[in-house]
Design an enzyme around this catalytic site. Structure first.
Site, PDB file in Angstrom:
ATOM      1  N   CYS A   1      37.908  48.814  35.207  1.00  0.00           N
ATOM      2  CA  CYS A   1      37.049  48.108  36.137  1.00  0.00           C
ATOM      3  C   CYS A   1      36.955  48.890  37.426  1.00  0.00           C
ATOM      4  O   CYS A   1      37.767  49.772  37.704  1.00  0.00           O
ATOM      5  CB  CYS A   1      37.612  46.730  36.467  1.00  0.00           C
ATOM      6  SG  CYS A   1      37.845  45.709  35.023  1.00  0.00           S
TER       7      CYS A   1
ATOM      8  N   ASN B   1      41.307  45.206  39.366  1.00  0.00           N
ATOM      9  CA  ASN B   1      41.262  46.355  38.459  1.00  0.00           C
ATOM     10  C   ASN B   1      42.679  46.578  37.947  1.00  0.00           C
ATOM     11  O   ASN B   1      43.599  46.744  38.754  1.00  0.00           O
ATOM     12  CB  ASN B   1      40.753  47.585  39.207  1.00  0.00           C
ATOM     13  CG  ASN B   1      40.827  48.868  38.389  1.00  0.00           C
ATOM     14  OD1 ASN B   1      40.918  49.958  38.945  1.00  0.00           O
ATOM     15  ND2 ASN B   1      40.778  48.771  37.083  1.00  0.00           N
TER      16      ASN B   1
END
Ligand code: AMP
Length: 490
Positions: free
Chosen positions: A19, A120
């Site tokens: 991500c 993330n």
């Protein structure tokens, strides 16, 4: 990151993902800037994008599947997200099944007010934590491991939000870079080992946090520094910045695969230019595994900097023997093998006029399943190459990542199934070599891998995981008290 336990997976989501995150506080048009920043991070996630903003009173959110441009290029979309603070997220996965409920930033109304989070990384004890929370009555809205953090914050008994947040993080193992928004401002933090990246920048009176420096460049911000491993940075609406180190001093283990593949080459990761590191990996490869050939040919785009390094060190000319179509996405993310195979063909074409009758050394960053290498070697032979040698700018990928880089399960990793010679036969190359782990460490500026105290997380190459992997252990030998079998966590 999404949990893949069937119990949590009612909508069929089976995601393993990388991500990108971006957050800005203290600027006009925070959401427009976030959209631009996410654009620069699009390579980190192409499956879904989301932005949440705050205007001093309310939080606003817009999330959708697809690319940033598909969701945030219209002025109406940006108008829906007013305020001086915004955070966004891009998500990447291999297998589709994107439930919108998992698209970040996630948002919850806590006792302290609104709380939005973009994450993330991957929490390696998320299933265990979630089971505990569910047993205590928590009701989850998504199958994302990130929501575990929200519940832990919500149920912590500490008085301030910051203390509750730290209390929550102390229970979490694995990798996380987080950007959070509260009515008081923004909090950005990295896990104690700093596995996933996060940098900080300045623009006017405002501050920015992003997965990569390239996102700062694109919005015209100044790069201040990386958020340090284990650091928690708080910025309020007056522009005051507070740095906290709640986890003490721990030796960092940033992900070396960011250098190998994931980050954009124009980013600075862990104080080093990704481009220069990749070139140096190529140089190390040329030293360790020379090839007597006419041309050095990169597999575009990921092999280009390493091929330049290989060519410069070996003195063999660098040529574009493979041309890439820029209108095809990453082949790796196609869900089925047959789609992946045709994806490679649509994406790459031989520069026949150049390679015909030549001996080539092809340079790519990694071999995962072997799909790309096999197709590319075949393509070069069909185009008349006399010899096709393959050099890989990373050690063999033998282990799955549990920290947020998408790698398939071990059984699908070519290097987990075969030795190098068998891999060479599989991809039909005349020779095959990988850079050594010490060569890789030399390329990032170390003298080699310090085996007693490794400087990076290199678990995908070595199997040396720097944290416990509770969910994996539970899956392999489920504890007696679990009410249902634990299947798999990405
Ligand atoms: P494969 O065809 O399965 O061997 O995949 C190898 C190709 O995928 C390489 O050319 C890499 O550039 C790329 N790659 C490696 N790791 C990843 C990853 N985690 N996500 C997306 N692409 C990757």
């Amino acid at each position: 990151m999404t949990l893949t336990h069937p119990f949590f997976d009612a909508d069929g989501d089976k995601l393993r993902e990388e991500c990108g995150i971006f957050g800005v506080i203290g600027v006009n048009d925070a959401s427009a800037m976030t959209a631009l920043g996410l654009h620069a991070l699009q390579h980190r996630g192409q499956e879904a994008a989301g932005i949440t903003s705050f205007d001093g009173r309310e939080f606003y959110s817009r999330r959708g599947t697809g690319h940033v441009a598909e969701n945030f290029s219209s002025s109406e979309a940006i108008r829906e997200l007013p305020g001086h603070m915004a955070a966004g997220h891009v998500r990447y996965s291999t297998t589709g099944g994107a439930g919108l409920r998992n698209v970040q930033p996630l948002y919850a109304d806590l006792a302290s007010g609104g709380f939005a989070v973009a994450h993330n990384g991957n929490i390696s004890n998320a299933i265990r934590l979630r089971q505990d929370l569910v047993r205590k009555g928590a009701i989850f809205q998504s199958t994302s491991d990130t929501e575990v953090i929200i519940h832990l914050v919500a149920t912590s008994r500490y008085p301030t939000l910051l203390d509750r947040f730290v209390d929550a993080l102390r229970l979490v193992e694995g990798a996380y870079s987080l950007i959070c928004m509260t009515p008081e401002g923004m909090i950005a933090c990295r896990d104690p080992l700093g596995i996933r990246p996060l940098v900080m920048g300045k623009i006017g009176d405002g501050f920015i946090f992003a997965s990569e420096t390239v996102a700062l460049d694109v919005v015209g911000a100044e790069f201040l520094r990386q958020v340090e491993p284990g650091e928690l940075v708080q910025v309020d609406f007056e522009g005051n910045v507070f740095s906290h180190r709640p986890f003490g001093q721990i030796s960092a283990r940033p992900c070396i695969f960011e250098h190998v593949y994931f980050s954009r080459p124009d980013s600075i990761f862990d104080r080093r230019s990704v481009y220069s590191v990749r070139k140096e990996i190529g140089a190390q490869l040329a030293i360790e595994s020379p090839a007597e050939v006419d041309l050095v040919v990169p597999v575009p785009d990921s092999g280009v900097p390493a091929a330049i390094g290989y060519s410069q060190r070996s003195g063999i000319p660098f040529e574009l023997g493979i041309i890439r179509s820029h209108y095809v996405g990453r082949t790796f993310i196609q869900p089925s093998d047959s789609q992946r195979h045709s994806g490679v063909k649509r994406k790459h074409n031989a520069n026949r006029a150049l390679v015909e009758g030549k001996k080539l050394v092809l340079i790519d960053d990694s071999i995962v399943r072997g799909t790309t290498s096999l197709k590319i070697v075949e393509m070069m032979r069909e185009a008349g190459a006399k010899e096709v040698h393959m050099r890989i700018a990373s050690p063999p990928t033998m282990h799955s990542c549990f920290y947020g880089v998408d790698t398939p399960e071990r059984s699908k990793l070519l290097a987990a199934q075969m030795d190098v010679e068998a891999m060479r036969v599989f991809i039909k190359a005349d020779s095959l070599a990988f850079v050594s782990i010490d060569g890789l460490y030399r390329a990032v500026g170390e003298t080699g891998r310090n085996n007693t105290c490794p400087q990076y997380c290199d678990a995908c190459f070595t199997g040396d995981y720097p944290t416990s992997l509770t969910d994996l252990a539970d899956r392999e030998s489920p504890p007696a008290q679990l009410p249902f079998p634990v299947n798999r966590v990405a």
